[in-house]
Design an enzyme around this catalytic site. Structure first.
Site, PDB file in Angstrom:
ATOM      1  CG  ASN A 276      79.877 -16.971 -54.934  1.00 42.15           C
ATOM      2  OD1 ASN A 276      80.074 -17.806 -54.065  1.00 42.15           O
ATOM      3  ND2 ASN A 276      80.589 -15.855 -55.019  1.00 42.15           N
ATOM      4  CG  HIS A 278      75.687 -14.647 -57.623  1.00 43.26           C
ATOM      5  ND1 HIS A 278      76.482 -14.278 -56.575  1.00 43.26           N
ATOM      6  CD2 HIS A 278      74.421 -14.692 -57.150  1.00 43.26           C
ATOM      7  CE1 HIS A 278      75.734 -14.109 -55.506  1.00 43.26           C
ATOM      8  NE2 HIS A 278      74.475 -14.351 -55.823  1.00 43.26           N
ATOM      9  CB  CYS A 313      73.109 -10.911 -62.514  1.00 41.17           C
ATOM     10  SG  CYS A 313      72.046 -11.532 -63.819  1.00 41.17           S
TER      11      CYS A 313
END
Lengths: 405, 405
Positions: A276, A278, A313
């Site tokens: 993803n 992330h 994040c």
């Protein structure tokens, strides 16, 4: 409840006698996999009883993908388009009246730490893996990170809001582990996913976990209600069972810069990003745990972790990891009177031998120690919470170190 | 060459209907795994043809461990004490006239990078894993990191001196991969171990690897001759086949502090240590690759790596990672004339579009770029080499990014 005796395709193991490869040939057709080639999908069949609800019709087990207009990548991945009951490659199968998933895994040599026990990180990885394989086998998996076809049509992705893991014992190198996972409703628009990690040989429970998930619009980045189309896909898989008894959830306090342990300037690396784009969950945990001194890990074992996710994040975030021991919590749990010596319950500042009183000592050694954690993304003007965490620890006993010198 | 039809124990998959666990019960005997419990070792058997040399006698497949005076940990690990031909849990089996090993693995969700292809790190991990599982199935594995019983009796451990990996294509998330590994003689006292990583579906070769190993006395830390006792254990497993055609080995130059890329003050973390209490091989590679700018990885794919190991790296070492592009090598390989613009062949300083000449451009894009690497342990008075490395890269093509947006 119907019980079938059903023939499934065996592990597609090929046995060849010799010269199965030629170091010069990159053409697979020129590899001499010719002598005794046993591709189980054709010839090696065996009876296996699979427990299915009588209302369900079995779809074919192999081929798992309808071979029409597939891209090369889809062919390589071979994601099932219909519900399957057994996945011989992943050693997974559908259980729990046709809605739960069970996978057998072996703890690999690179998944264990110096003490030859599996790390918490690898347990978290295996939870993610089995969850995705559950969706994989369901026939609902679209080309994303666990999203169903209906979710993709609605531009929705899964977002985890909470994860709780309890580890009673860590499996060791080479140990065969069975992981069960299943899903249930969480409120009106959420989903709960639970796991149970067991010894395959004895059935002993190693770990339990539960998590809650909501849907986010991939474009607006806003949380979304569960569309009826998606509910229709996943609700038939919901069951009530819970891996961890639901208690009044303990609130995780928000730490600030006055926390005892602070590590600043943590930067995600390329290798920390998942599909993803992330920072992976596992990296969060590593950042949290790395605030604690090495010495602490020598004497303590993580027995529980709770994570409350606040925000994604990304690769450009600069992260700060804060950690504060919950001393009073440890005292309250054992019913001992409060002690103001901060270093005492830290677990590593003082050797336990110097503490007075056998009863006190033995109680303390059994006391789960707790820590509160926070990861924040440091912005120029303000900081944003990424994830709050709570960790619970126990003193290592000799018997939990099977390979100590 | 004899061909047997041999009955083996099936995957010990258990199917239960519901309520297979109770969140309050930690006693495995109290788990309701009662309804339709199919433990393959007892009831689910299937015929599988296994190709065995006629000179070999089959030892029993299950139980794999003689159940006498075993510690709890030995029971949990279940390391075979006699040669086995099939390992249903690891999806491994003996091939190559009874001396090679083949394992089927599925690329897991957490083993891929943001582009959904397996990372080099995970390929290295799987090479280690299959090597150990080969020894595991051989019945020779003692309680160590691949050491045989004879090695343990002589206080010997394996030390890798060289590893070379060529990756033609990286497998993707969910892809089923077959890994073959086998061993051969390397000089009088060494051992060569090779691997071949293939697509299970098509047989296409993804990667090839070769390595050389010698024995070290665990106490004196000196290299050792191979004792006859150990040779008698492992020599019957040696075969001649080579995964990578042996060329005149390219010497890897020793870099110094004038290298173009230098990252200093690298400290091993707890999570970087393996069962030998040493920094794991994979961490070496990560340290080497992290010297290169992120942008380089967006456009380039690692197609080959060679590592020459010089010394162990322990938890207290402070490491420096040096890296220097081999510009001239790139030019020589394509037969192009030398170009003194240092940034040109660096692969990321200039976009390729600005280079003149179609022929030049297309040649260059196919040019493997090479880098020389060095990890050193920085001491107070002197630095000691840990490992020298050479990496070879190719430009990423669109077709190698199956999941690009």
């Amino acid at each position: 409840m119907a019980v079938f005796t059903y023939r499934i395709a065996m592990l597609p193991i090929r046995c060849s006698s010799s010269n199965s490869t030629n170091s010069h040939s990159h053409d697979p057709n020129q590899q001499n996999l010719h002598k005794i080639k046993i591709n189980g999908s054709a010839s090696a069949m065996m009876p296996l009883k699979v427990d299915l609800p009588s209302s369900l019709t079995i779809t074919s087990v192999a081929p798992v993908v309808e071979n029409l207009s597939l891209t090369k990548e889809q062919t390589r991945q071979n994601i099932p388009t219909k519900k399957q009951y057994i996945d011989p490659h992943r050693q997974g199968l559908i259980v729990e009246e046709g809605v739960g998933y069970r996978q057998t895994v072996v703890i690999r040599s690179y998944e264990v730490g110096p003490d030859k026990t599996a790390t918490l990180e690898i347990i978290l990885c295996l939870l993610q893996e089995t969850a995705l394989n559950h969706v994989w086998l369901s026939g609902l998996l679209s080309n994303g990170f666990g999203a169903t076809h209906g979710m993709v049509r609605n531009n929705l992705i899964w977002v985890v809001s909470k994860l709780q893991v309890q580890v009673d014992q860590y499996p060791i190198w080479g140990e065969v582990v069975e992981i069960d996972t299943w899903v249930g409703a969480s409120g009106k628009n959420g989903m709960r996913r639970d796991w149970l990690v067991r010894s395959q040989a004895t059935g002993q429970v190693f770990a339990r976990a539960t998590s809650t998930w909501v849907m986010m619009n991939e474009k607006t980045r806003r949380l979304s209600k569960m569309p009826e189309e998606v509910r229709a896909e996943i609700a038939p898989w919901f069951i009530e069972k819970q891996a961890i008894k639901e208690e009044v959830p303990e609130k995780i306090a928000k730490l600030d810069d006055k926390a005892r342990y602070v590590v600043t300037n943590l930067k995600p690396k390329r290798s920390d990003l998942d599909m993803n784009q992330h920072v992976n969950n596992v990296k969060y945990v590593r950042w949290m745990l790395e605030t604690l001194p090495d010495q602490f890990f020598e004497n303590h074992q993580l027995s529980g972790i709770t994570l409350e996710y606040k925000r994604e994040c990304g690769s450009s975030d600069i992260v700060e990891s804060l950690c504060e021991p919950d001393e009073e919590e440890g005292i309250i749990n054992t019913g001992l009177k409060q002690n103001n010596d901060k270093s005492l319950f830290n677990g590593f500042s003082l050797p336990s031998e110097i503490m007075e009183g056998n009863g006190f000592l033995s109680s303390l050694e059994k006391t789960p120690l707790k820590y509160t954690h926070l990861l924040v993304a440091k912005g120029k003007t303000q900081s944003e919470e990424i994830v709050r965490g709570k960790t619970i620890w126990k003193k290592k006993l000799l018997t939990t170190m099977p390979f100590s010198p």
